[in-house]
Design a protein around this motif. Structure first.
Motif, mmCIF file in Angstrom:
data_model
loop_
_atom_site.group_PDB
_atom_site.id
_atom_site.type_symbol
_atom_site.label_atom_id
_atom_site.label_comp_id
_atom_site.label_asym_id
_atom_site.label_seq_id
_atom_site.Cartn_x
_atom_site.Cartn_y
_atom_site.Cartn_z
ATOM 1 N N LEU A 148 0.838 -1.192 0.000
ATOM 2 C CA LEU A 148 0.000 0.000 0.000
ATOM 3 C C LEU A 148 0.875 1.244 0.000
ATOM 4 O O LEU A 148 1.863 1.307 0.740
ATOM 5 N N CYS A 173 -0.511 6.939 7.519
ATOM 6 C CA CYS A 173 -1.606 6.683 6.597
ATOM 7 C C CYS A 173 -1.093 5.922 5.382
ATOM 8 O O CYS A 173 -0.075 6.286 4.795
ATOM 9 N N GLY A 175 -2.779 3.485 1.928
ATOM 10 C CA GLY A 175 -3.960 2.936 1.299
ATOM 11 C C GLY A 175 -4.139 3.378 -0.123
ATOM 12 O O GLY A 175 -3.236 3.980 -0.714
#
Length: 180
Positions: A148, A173, A175
């Protein structure tokens, strides 16, 4: 985790030493009623078989059997609360040590030096592994992994325009691309 109808695998974790598993605080906190975390399964790959075996060039190769290890202590982050997403981290101290002599049981590496802890990761890929739901919505019986992209916290915060989620400096973070 032990539920009313038997054993259920509910959360993942990573061995970080022979005595400790790193997991999410929401997996080990506020367990009530019949829900009780009793043990950790080490060395798993395919939850449908034990041991996990594969045939290569006509020969059968099998990994060592899984180990179900009782838990000594659950240690959620002291500032974790279910109302926010901050500090959702915890440790599980095993009642007996993991056996690192087995190829199926190795610790992950954590960034313990200050140089590694301050390294900028945005633009790199992180690897996530688990038995979670796949794109078809079904739980995978086999350990899967995916790379990711890691994005900056400001970029991540911009995704949550309604302010429902606050991204903290201690979080990372990663994604996919947000829906437009």
């Amino acid at each position: 985790m032990l539920l009313g109808r038997g054993t259920r695998l509910s959360c993942g974790g990573s061995l970080i030493t022979k005595w400790y598993v790193l997991t999410a605080a929401h997996c080990i906190s506020f367990l009530t009623g019949r829900l009780k975390l009793k043990a950790v399964i080490l060395g798993e790959y395919d939850v449908r078989s034990d041991p996990d075996c594969e045939r290569m060039e006509g020969q059968l190769f099998c990994a060592p059997k899984i180990r179900t290890v009782p838990i000594d202590t659950l240690i959620p982050h002291p500032d974790y609360s279910p109302q926010n997403l901050g500090d959702d981290i915890g440790l599980i101290r095993l009642a007996e040590p993991a056996d690192f002599s087995l190829d199926s049981m190795k610790p992950i590496c954590l960034p313990i030096s200050s140089a590694l802890q301050s390294e900028r990761l945005e633009g790199l890929n992180g690897v996530v592994a688990g038995w979670g739901a796949t794109e078809d919505g079904l739980q995978s019986p086999v350990l899967l992994s995916v790379d990711l992209p890691i994005i900056s916290n400001s970029e991540c915060q911009a995704i949550y325009t309604d302010g429902s989620i606050l991204i903290h400096n201690s979080q990372m973070c990663a994604g996919g691309i947000p829906y437009e």
